[in-house]
Design an enzyme around this catalytic site. Structure first.
Site, PDB file in Angstrom:
ATOM      1  N   VAL A  52      -6.520 -17.032 -32.226  1.00 37.98           N
ATOM      2  CA  VAL A  52      -5.856 -18.149 -32.906  1.00 37.98           C
ATOM      3  C   VAL A  52      -6.182 -19.428 -32.125  1.00 37.98           C
ATOM      4  CG1 VAL A  52      -3.972 -16.965 -34.080  1.00 37.98           C
ATOM      5  CG2 VAL A  52      -3.738 -17.525 -31.665  1.00 37.98           C
ATOM      6  N   LYS A  83      -8.562 -32.637 -40.095  1.00 38.02           N
ATOM      7  CA  LYS A  83      -7.101 -32.675 -39.952  1.00 38.02           C
ATOM      8  C   LYS A  83      -6.715 -34.118 -39.644  1.00 38.02           C
ATOM      9  CE  LYS A  83      -3.388 -31.290 -36.875  1.00 38.02           C
ATOM     10  NZ  LYS A  83      -2.988 -30.566 -35.669  1.00 38.02           N
TER      11      LYS A  83
HETATM   12  C1  FAD Z   1       0.334 -17.883 -31.771  1.00 39.53           C
HETATM   13  C2  FAD Z   1      -0.569 -18.899 -31.163  1.00 39.53           C
HETATM   14  C3  FAD Z   1      -1.031 -19.950 -31.944  1.00 39.53           C
HETATM   15  C4  FAD Z   1      -1.852 -20.936 -31.375  1.00 39.53           C
HETATM   16  N1  FAD Z   1      -2.267 -22.004 -32.138  1.00 39.53           N
HETATM   17  C5  FAD Z   1      -2.955 -23.003 -31.562  1.00 39.53           C
HETATM   18  C6  FAD Z   1      -3.363 -24.139 -32.312  1.00 39.53           C
HETATM   19  O1  FAD Z   1      -3.152 -24.246 -33.528  1.00 39.53           O
HETATM   20  N2  FAD Z   1      -4.024 -25.118 -31.667  1.00 39.53           N
HETATM   21  C7  FAD Z   1      -4.327 -25.042 -30.335  1.00 39.53           C
HETATM   22  O2  FAD Z   1      -4.903 -25.986 -29.789  1.00 39.53           O
HETATM   23  N3  FAD Z   1      -3.986 -23.960 -29.615  1.00 39.53           N
HETATM   24  C8  FAD Z   1      -3.327 -22.955 -30.196  1.00 39.53           C
HETATM   25  N4  FAD Z   1      -2.998 -21.846 -29.461  1.00 39.53           N
HETATM   26  C9  FAD Z   1      -3.487 -21.746 -28.094  1.00 39.53           C
HETATM   27  C10 FAD Z   1      -4.959 -21.334 -28.139  1.00 39.53           C
HETATM   28  O3  FAD Z   1      -5.104 -20.129 -28.870  1.00 39.53           O
HETATM   29  C11 FAD Z   1      -5.486 -21.121 -26.730  1.00 39.53           C
HETATM   30  O4  FAD Z   1      -5.182 -22.251 -25.946  1.00 39.53           O
HETATM   31  C12 FAD Z   1      -6.988 -20.979 -26.723  1.00 39.53           C
HETATM   32  O5  FAD Z   1      -7.415 -20.056 -27.689  1.00 39.53           O
HETATM   33  C13 FAD Z   1      -7.477 -20.539 -25.368  1.00 39.53           C
HETATM   34  O6  FAD Z   1      -7.251 -19.162 -25.186  1.00 39.53           O
HETATM   35  P1  FAD Z   1      -7.836 -18.506 -23.869  1.00 39.53           P
HETATM   36  O7  FAD Z   1      -9.300 -18.697 -23.863  1.00 39.53           O
HETATM   37  O8  FAD Z   1      -7.044 -18.999 -22.732  1.00 39.53           O
HETATM   38  O9  FAD Z   1      -7.483 -16.949 -24.050  1.00 39.53           O
HETATM   39  P2  FAD Z   1      -8.185 -15.808 -24.914  1.00 39.53           P
HETATM   40  O10 FAD Z   1      -8.732 -16.293 -26.200  1.00 39.53           O
HETATM   41  O11 FAD Z   1      -7.181 -14.702 -24.979  1.00 39.53           O
HETATM   42  O12 FAD Z   1      -9.416 -15.337 -24.037  1.00 39.53           O
HETATM   43  C14 FAD Z   1      -9.265 -14.512 -22.904  1.00 39.53           C
HETATM   44  C15 FAD Z   1     -10.618 -14.032 -22.448  1.00 39.53           C
HETATM   45  O13 FAD Z   1     -10.462 -13.349 -21.218  1.00 39.53           O
HETATM   46  C16 FAD Z   1     -11.200 -12.160 -21.254  1.00 39.53           C
HETATM   47  N5  FAD Z   1     -10.609 -11.209 -20.325  1.00 39.53           N
HETATM   48  C17 FAD Z   1      -9.332 -10.762 -20.253  1.00 39.53           C
HETATM   49  N6  FAD Z   1      -9.225  -9.858 -19.264  1.00 39.53           N
HETATM   50  C18 FAD Z   1     -10.442  -9.741 -18.690  1.00 39.53           C
HETATM   51  C19 FAD Z   1     -10.986  -8.959 -17.631  1.00 39.53           C
HETATM   52  N7  FAD Z   1     -10.229  -8.075 -16.973  1.00 39.53           N
HETATM   53  N8  FAD Z   1     -12.284  -9.101 -17.328  1.00 39.53           N
HETATM   54  C20 FAD Z   1     -13.077  -9.956 -18.001  1.00 39.53           C
HETATM   55  N9  FAD Z   1     -12.624 -10.722 -19.007  1.00 39.53           N
HETATM   56  C21 FAD Z   1     -11.327 -10.612 -19.357  1.00 39.53           C
HETATM   57  C22 FAD Z   1     -11.140 -11.716 -22.707  1.00 39.53           C
HETATM   58  O14 FAD Z   1     -12.179 -10.807 -23.012  1.00 39.53           O
HETATM   59  C23 FAD Z   1     -11.324 -13.079 -23.398  1.00 39.53           C
HETATM   60  O15 FAD Z   1     -12.690 -13.397 -23.466  1.00 39.53           O
HETATM   61  C24 FAD Z   1      -2.229 -20.835 -30.022  1.00 39.53           C
HETATM   62  C25 FAD Z   1      -1.814 -19.734 -29.259  1.00 39.53           C
HETATM   63  C26 FAD Z   1      -0.988 -18.781 -29.814  1.00 39.53           C
HETATM   64  C27 FAD Z   1      -0.524 -17.629 -28.967  1.00 39.53           C
END
Ligand code: FAD
Length: 506
Positions: A52, A83
């Site tokens: 998401v 948007k």
């Molecule tokens: C319900 C919800 C709605 C949201 N809506 C919005 C929105 O509309 N607009 C907005 O700006 N933000 C939104 N966000 C926030 C947004 O989704 C995140 O800020 C953004 O996607 C960044 O996510 P991330 O990369 O931190 O985590 P993730 O996308 O979860 O990525 C994590 C990564 O870490 C890797 N990983 C995990 N463990 C290991 C390991 N042991 N070894 C190697 N790799 C590993 C995974 O494989 C993955 O590649 C929302 C979040 C939520 C929960």
């Protein structure tokens, strides 16, 4: 001592990991004469991204330009649409709606238009009196004309995007620019027993990957910052009750809209609120709710009822999260970005922005030398300020509600659910109207113009001592009338822009 090129290891290949990789590479390696850094990103082939994060704010334009995307390349690859703000439906009471558009003409330090509006008959909604964008949203118009240059428009705008595709796009850009990439799962790490610094991570492929700086982008679990370094979590749940979301994807093959709305809709529901985000080929829906007040099954059923029978064929997914932030996002030689750093519910689409902000800060505060203590302290303080600021702004949307139709709404309106800093602002606004001097942090994301859109969208009263004895009727300012006429002539329908400029499926 001459600085050598520092090694940076990013753990996680979601939006946060790849955005940080590309942004740091662009800012530090391509535009700086001095030290360079070597970036490696490791992501698990089996742990999925959160999937998401589909609505953004206008800061993304600068980030995309810095990384080096053309607007078309980005929009086509990410199934993006425009948007222009958020429409809040049913927040004050069922049947009521207001906009928080991105655009508003700045009027300098003496701007007292908020007070003028608050003292008036309020015969024109605040957003329509101060901006043309709410009317353009109603009319379903794009924020820019056909053939207009990349990222150019007189109106502020952002995008809706497919989070998976956006992360993939960032990955292909990063790989093309020399970022080293590994598909493996991090399963352990080595630390320096004296300093506490991380020396290396160990992967399930038997590799040992060392670095000077580790960036934890592993998502909600916070593999390095939480599980390894055990940096405490600062809990925001006393103020923000929602802790889950159920999401649905409605492809246009299931339900085809007449026109994609050029804004996000956030509709208040019985135990939270739902988003509706139109992309190029589908709508993304999600109900953010509090598990204290509704079960997962009931929440999904409520969302499906609101959407209609066609949603029966779309599968739902429940996500659990906790709201808050790390006490320090940078500890030892580890910086957490994205969900590993913290999470505030996405009511104002601030998740990706917080990644952009932290990545930009890290470029400025990058530890090229040997002593990072002062950089670290300042970085943490600045990031903490952003989280606190966003917390207050999100709570503002809830606590002004007049809804008392469900236990959830009765609970979120209680004074105990308002953080102290926001309570102080309310005290101030009982004596004076909201104005720019109430916000003194130069890095503030949401200033008085944003606050006014929410306050007056939610019918906040003028301070009692400033309430006018006879209230004036408002007229649309001349510039608004002129620009509405001009906009209606020059701006195409959102669908038309997407079809003609990007050649998307309708
Ligand atoms: C319900 C919800 C709605 C949201 N809506 C919005 C929105 O509309 N607009 C907005 O700006 N933000 C939104 N966000 C926030 C947004 O989704 C995140 O800020 C953004 O996607 C960044 O996510 P991330 O990369 O931190 O985590 P993730 O996308 O979860 O990525 C994590 C990564 O870490 C890797 N990983 C995990 N463990 C290991 C390991 N042991 N070894 C190697 N790799 C590993 C995974 O494989 C993955 O590649 C929302 C979040 C939520 C929960």
């Amino acid at each position: 001592m001459a600085n050598r090129n520092k090694q940076v290891l990013i753990v996680g290949g979601g939006t946060a990991g790849w955005l940080a990789a590309c942004y740091l590479n662009a800012r530090i390696n391509q535009h700086r004469n001095g030290s360079r850094i070597q970036i490696t990103l490791i992501e698990s082939p089996s742990i999925p991204r959160i999937g998401v994060g589909e609505a953004t704010i206008p800061t993304l334009i600068n980030t995309l330009q810095t990384i080096g995307f053309s607007e078309r390349e980005f929009m086509v690859a990410s199934d993006a649409s425009f948007k222009q703000g958020i429409k809040f439906v049913n927040w004050l009471h069922p049947g009521h709606a207001y906009y928080h558009p991105f655009d508003r003409r700045a009027a300098g330090s003496g701007d007292n238009r908020g007070l003028q509006w608050a003292q008036s008959q309020r015969n024109i909604d605040f957003a329509y009196w101060l901006s043309t964008q709410a009317a353009f949203c109603d009319a379903g118009l794009a924020p820019k004309g056909l053939g207009q240059a990349d990222y150019q428009s007189p109106l502020a705008y952002a995008y809706h995007l497919n989070a998976e595709k956006f992360a993939d796009l960032l990955r292909s850009k990063g790989l093309g620019q020399g970022i080293v990439h590994r598909y493996a799962e991090v399963q352990g790490l080595e630390r320096n027993s004296d300093s506490g610094d991380i020396r290396a991570v160990l992967t399930d492929a038997g590799e040992r990957l060392s670095a000077d700086l580790f960036i934890d982008c592993s998502g909600l679990r916070g593999l390095l910052i939480d599980e390894a370094l055990q940096v405490p979590h600062v809990d925001y749940s006393p103020w923000l009750l929602c802790d889950r979301a159920v999401t649905l994807r409605v492809p246009f093959s299931v339900q085809r809209p007449d026109n994609r709305k050029p804004y996000t809709t956030a509709t208040a529901r019985s135990a939270g609120w739902s988003w509706d985000i139109p992309l190029a080929d589908r709508r993304g829906l999600g109900y953010v709710y509090s598990s204290q007040f509704i079960s997962d099954t009931e929440a999904e059923a409520e969302l499906r009822r609101a959407e209609g029978a066609h949603s029966d064929s779309c599968s739902g997914q429940v996500l659990r999260f906790r709201v808050g932030r790390r006490a320090e996002s940078w500890r030892h030689n580890c910086v957490a970005l994205g969900l590993a750093s913290g999470f505030i519910e996405p009511l104002e689409s601030t998740g990706i922005y917080l990644v952009e902000y932290a990545a930009a800060l890290l470029c400025e505060y990058f530890p090229h030398g040997d002593n990072s203590a002062s950089l670290q302290q300042r970085f943490n303080r600045l990031l903490q300020n952003r989280y606190e600021e966003i917390l207050n702004f999100i709570v503002l949307h809830y606590c002004l509600s007049q809804r008392d139709d469900t236990p959830f709404w009765r609970e979120v309106r209680k004074p105990a659910r308002i953080p102290a800093a926001l309570q102080e602002l309310f005290e101030l606004w009982r004596e004076k109207a909201c104005s720019h001097t109430d916000f003194h942090d130069a890095m503030q994301l949401f200033g008085h113009m944003n606050y006014e859109y929410i306050l007056y969208g939610m019918q906040f009263p003028a301070p009692p001592s400033l309430t006018a004895p006879s209230k004036k009727n408002l007229e649309l300012p001349t510039w608004v009338k002129k620009e509405l006429t001009l906009g209606r002539e020059k701006l195409p329908l959102h669908n038309t822009w997407l079809r003609q400029e990007l050649d998307t499926r309708n």
